[in-house]
Scaffold this motif. Structure first.
Motif, PDB file in Angstrom:
ATOM      1  N   TYR A 317       0.821  -1.215   0.000  1.00  0.00           N
ATOM      2  CA  TYR A 317       0.000   0.000   0.000  1.00  0.00           C
ATOM      3  C   TYR A 317       0.864   1.280   0.000  1.00  0.00           C
ATOM      4  O   TYR A 317       0.666   2.159  -0.843  1.00  0.00           O
ATOM      5  N   THR A 321       1.321   4.110  -2.832  1.00  0.00           N
ATOM      6  CA  THR A 321       0.921   5.486  -2.532  1.00  0.00           C
ATOM      7  C   THR A 321       2.000   6.494  -2.900  1.00  0.00           C
ATOM      8  O   THR A 321       1.693   7.566  -3.414  1.00  0.00           O
ATOM      9  N   LYS A 327       1.538   9.231  -8.005  1.00  0.00           N
ATOM     10  CA  LYS A 327       1.600  10.696  -7.883  1.00  0.00           C
ATOM     11  C   LYS A 327       1.128  11.366  -9.181  1.00  0.00           C
ATOM     12  O   LYS A 327       0.504  12.423  -9.155  1.00  0.00           O
ATOM     13  N   ASN A 330      -2.507  11.236  -9.170  1.00  0.00           N
ATOM     14  CA  ASN A 330      -2.948  12.226  -8.184  1.00  0.00           C
ATOM     15  C   ASN A 330      -3.010  13.628  -8.800  1.00  0.00           C
ATOM     16  O   ASN A 330      -3.961  14.379  -8.590  1.00  0.00           O
TER      17      ASN A 330
ATOM     18  N   ILE B  32      -4.448   5.180   5.736  1.00  0.00           N
ATOM     19  CA  ILE B  32      -5.086   6.003   4.702  1.00  0.00           C
ATOM     20  C   ILE B  32      -4.921   7.490   5.034  1.00  0.00           C
ATOM     21  O   ILE B  32      -4.710   8.311   4.140  1.00  0.00           O
ATOM     22  N   ILE B  34      -2.303   8.632   6.487  1.00  0.00           N
ATOM     23  CA  ILE B  34      -0.899   8.922   6.156  1.00  0.00           C
ATOM     24  C   ILE B  34      -0.751   9.149   4.652  1.00  0.00           C
ATOM     25  O   ILE B  34      -0.001  10.035   4.224  1.00  0.00           O
ATOM     26  N   ALA B  35      -1.474   8.362   3.862  1.00  0.00           N
ATOM     27  CA  ALA B  35      -1.423   8.565   2.405  1.00  0.00           C
ATOM     28  C   ALA B  35      -1.883   9.981   2.048  1.00  0.00           C
ATOM     29  O   ALA B  35      -1.251  10.673   1.236  1.00  0.00           O
ATOM     30  N   ILE B  38       0.817  12.502   3.116  1.00  0.00           N
ATOM     31  CA  ILE B  38       1.958  12.561   2.193  1.00  0.00           C
ATOM     32  C   ILE B  38       1.630  13.471   1.004  1.00  0.00           C
ATOM     33  O   ILE B  38       2.417  14.354   0.641  1.00  0.00           O
ATOM     34  N   THR B  39       0.457  13.261   0.439  1.00  0.00           N
ATOM     35  CA  THR B  39       0.041  14.089  -0.702  1.00  0.00           C
ATOM     36  C   THR B  39       0.035  15.566  -0.313  1.00  0.00           C
ATOM     37  O   THR B  39       0.557  16.426  -1.043  1.00  0.00           O
ATOM     38  N   GLU B  42       3.658  16.929   0.230  1.00  0.00           N
ATOM     39  CA  GLU B  42       4.384  17.087  -1.038  1.00  0.00           C
ATOM     40  C   GLU B  42       3.893  18.326  -1.791  1.00  0.00           C
ATOM     41  O   GLU B  42       4.689  19.071  -2.355  1.00  0.00           O
ATOM     42  N   ASP B  43       2.568  18.537  -1.765  1.00  0.00           N
ATOM     43  CA  ASP B  43       2.006  19.720  -2.451  1.00  0.00           C
ATOM     44  C   ASP B  43       2.442  21.002  -1.745  1.00  0.00           C
ATOM     45  O   ASP B  43       2.844  21.975  -2.382  1.00  0.00           O
ATOM     46  N   GLU B  48       9.552  15.462  -2.224  1.00  0.00           N
ATOM     47  CA  GLU B  48       9.141  14.119  -2.658  1.00  0.00           C
ATOM     48  C   GLU B  48       9.483  13.149  -1.539  1.00  0.00           C
ATOM     49  O   GLU B  48      10.646  13.004  -1.170  1.00  0.00           O
ATOM     50  N   ILE B  49       8.440  12.526  -0.987  1.00  0.00           N
ATOM     51  CA  ILE B  49       8.656  11.586   0.124  1.00  0.00           C
ATOM     52  C   ILE B  49       8.804  10.182  -0.458  1.00  0.00           C
ATOM     53  O   ILE B  49       7.880   9.661  -1.064  1.00  0.00           O
ATOM     54  N   SER B  50       9.986   9.605  -0.278  1.00  0.00           N
ATOM     55  CA  SER B  50      10.223   8.262  -0.828  1.00  0.00           C
ATOM     56  C   SER B  50      10.051   7.224   0.284  1.00  0.00           C
ATOM     57  O   SER B  50       9.847   7.562   1.449  1.00  0.00           O
TER      58      SER B  50
END
Lengths: 525, 75
Positions: A317, A321, A327, A330, B32, B34-35, B38-39, B42-43, B48-50
């Motif tokens: 997951y 993501t 991305k 997204n 979810i 956390i997802a 992250i978005t 980053e915005d 960029e979180i790897s």
């Protein structure tokens, strides 16, 4: 050798005695030898090369990745490097590590896929006259080795952790092999993390009376769930699903019994192996946390088969993501609610599709994965809508009645999932659903018809008492540790409770015709 | 830091993220959330979180998240 057998108890007893006789620094070697011997006895010597090959491939490639990580750290610590220099160095080492990782995954996942999926090809080839003999002999070698899904996932998790620098690489192969093959977790998990189990197995494993007693108590509780409840339910459920069409009321009670069976079977197994491991001083990760007390489907999957859910979260997951592909999706879908919903749904659905495939390769398992994927997406995607609805209807989400409603709802959701896979094919699933709604015959629940399916009236009464015991114990465990409370009581009370529990298992355990000590349900995965 | 508190508060109401610790370990935020986090990060911060950063310790408090963001901005 099933863990719910007398043979296993004798094997465990001998191992424990030898383990504690040996000096502390050699105890891990005793665990390694006994784990290999257990694997040969329980799974067969012919499958030993599979686990050795997977473990060695993962270990050696992880070793080289770890060396790459060390070399990179050394080069980055040099003075005078610009930001661009550091980026170039990271890219250089990452591309090398990625090749090593891919090779390891091809071997590890490849062996799993070949043994798990190749029977479809073999089933086809044996029907062709020119291939039949060769395919039949090849099929003998493509039977799934014992615990392959569990040890493959555990070891793949380890190499990914090393690749992502979340874990140090192990330098000693035999230490790593013990982590892969450790006998309490090899058959049905839990899918352990090297960061936890690897470190547990490196501890000084000394005798601790309180911990050994606690482990034995956990094993007794596991035996109770498995032998008294699950094996009794197994007789009823298999007689109904294997037999001719039945009235809807019988199917409905079977769906309920089937859900209780899988819970007591799997969680009972986990209690037995976690208890056995505690006797050696090695803590295995918990796999169940009273899942039927969950408020929502996502919470249910954080409490049911926790090690599998956690594995898919961390290694499927999250990588999906943060992937560039996701991305890009997204960015395309934007920040509008629908776009957010799409970016939420895609990784959840892919993850659950793969979770379904892990459980089985047929269409019912794919539907099962999609079923949970869709429910979780809807549950999370519309969470705010549900909250608003509760407010508009003046529903107190913290009230007892609403909590009870949510528990019943979760149980029905779970029964729905089991209904997709248990009856043996989607056509049977449809038959069961159709019969429940069109030919219920509710009186059959009370006129003695329930005793036609292998269980006497005494068994049925005992089962409902046991359901209450499991529920009451789970309620207490939500609030406190029963074993800790018991340890604080005086010795007479403690031993009376222990003897009562042991005698309950011996007297009420189901050992009659049809009992198969090897039939733990999650063993097949 | 204020922006991080604002993002966290938009994900989960009723939590004081200025003082909250172990927000991932104790499951205050789930996978979810956390997802979504992250978005949003980053915005907001153009980073960029790897996967190397996908560890509980980087998300367990607003301070830990802020430190991760700073590290990524400098990298």
């Amino acid at each position: 050798m099933s863990v719910a057998s007398l043979n296993f108890l004798l094997y465990l007893l001998v191992t424990v005695v030898v383990f504690y006789i040996c000096p502390v620094r050699f105890r891990w070697v005793i665990l390694l030898i006994s784990s290999v011997a257990f694997y040969v006895i329980a799974g067969g010597a012919q499958f030993l090369p599979y686990i050795i090959l997977t473990s060695f491939a993962i270990w050696i490639f992880a070793y080289f990745i770890g060396r790459q990580n060390e070399a990179l750290a050394k080069e980055l610590s040099a003075e005078g490097l610009t930001k661009e220099d550091k980026k170039a160095l990271k890219a250089k080492y990452k591309s090398r590590s990625r090749i090593l990782l891919i090779l390891a995954l091809v071997i590890g996942i490849g062996i799993l896929c070949v043994t798990k999926f190749s029977h479809y090809l073999m089933d086809y080839l044996v029907t062709l006259p020119e291939c039949a003999d060769g395919a039949a002999s090849a099929a003998m070698w493509l039977i799934m080795p014992l615990g392959i899904s569990y040890y493959t996932f555990s070891t793949v998790g380890y190499i990914l952790d090393v690749y992502w620098k979340r874990c140090e690489h192990e330098r000693n192969f035999l230490r790593f092999f013990l982590y892969a093959i450790y006998f309490p977790h090899i058959v049905q998990g839990p899918i352990s993390r090297y960061r936890l189990l690897g470190q547990e197995l490196k501890k000084e494993l000394r005798f601790d009376y309180a911990r050994v007693v606690s482990g034995v108590q956990l094993m007794i509780w596991g035996f109770f769930k498995k032998l008294v409840i699950a094996d009794r339910l197994h007789i009823f459920v298999s007689n109904v699903y294997d037999g001719a069409p039945h009235p809807g009321s019988i199917f409905l009670i079977t769906i309920l019994f089937d859900a209780m069976m899988i819970y007591t079977d799997f969680s009972g197994y986990m209690d037995i192996v976690r208890g056995a491991s505690q006797i050696f001083g090695v803590e295995l990760e918990p796999n169940f946390n009273h899942p039927f007390f969950s408020k929502s489907v996502p919470e249910f999957w954080r409490r049911w088969h926790m090690s599998l859910g956690s594995w898919f979260k961390d290694y499927v997951y999250y990588p999906l993501t943060v992937s560039r592909w996701m991305k890009a999706v997204n960015k395309k879908t934007g920040k509008k609610p629908f776009g957010r919903f799409v970016t939420l749904a895609i990784p959840v659905l892919i993850t659950w599709f793969l979770t379904g495939l892990w459980h089985g390769t047929g269409l019912p398992y794919i539907c099962w994965g999609i079923y949970y994927g869709v429910l979780i997406t809807l549950s999370v995607g519309f969470a705010r809508g549900y909250e608003a609805m509760n407010r508009a209807l003046h529903i107190n989400a913290e009230s007892f009645s609403f909590k009870l409603f949510r528990m019943i709802r979760i149980f029905f959701v779970f029964m729905g999932g089991r209904l997709l896979t248990s009856p043996g094919g989607l056509e049977n699933t449809w038959l069961v659903i159709k019969t429940v709604f069109t030919d219920f015959q509710g009186w059959q629940l009370f006129d003695g018809s329930l005793t036609y399916y292998g269980l006497a009236a005494y068994d049925l009464v005992l089962l409902f008492i046991c359901f209450f015991v499991v529920w009451a114990v789970s309620m207490m465990q939500e609030r406190f540790s029963i074993r800790e409370r018991l340890a604080n009581q005086n010795i007479i009370f403690r031993w009376v409770v222990m003897y009562l529990a042991i005698f309950a298992v011996i007297i009420f355990g189901e050992y009659g015709v049809g009992y198969d000590p090897a039939a733990f349900i999650y063993m097949q995965y | 830091m204020d922006k991080i508190i604002e993002i966290l508060s938009s994900l989960k109401t009723g939590v004081d993220f200025e003082t909250a610790e172990n927000i991932v370990t104790n499951k205050i935020l789930d996978s979810i959330d956390i997802a979504s986090l992250i978005t949003a990060l980053e915005d907001e911060f153009d980073i960029e979180i790897s996967m190397e950063y996908m560890d509980n310790k980087n998300f367990d408090s607003a301070q830990a998240i802020w430190e991760m963001v700073q590290e990524l901005q400098e990298a």
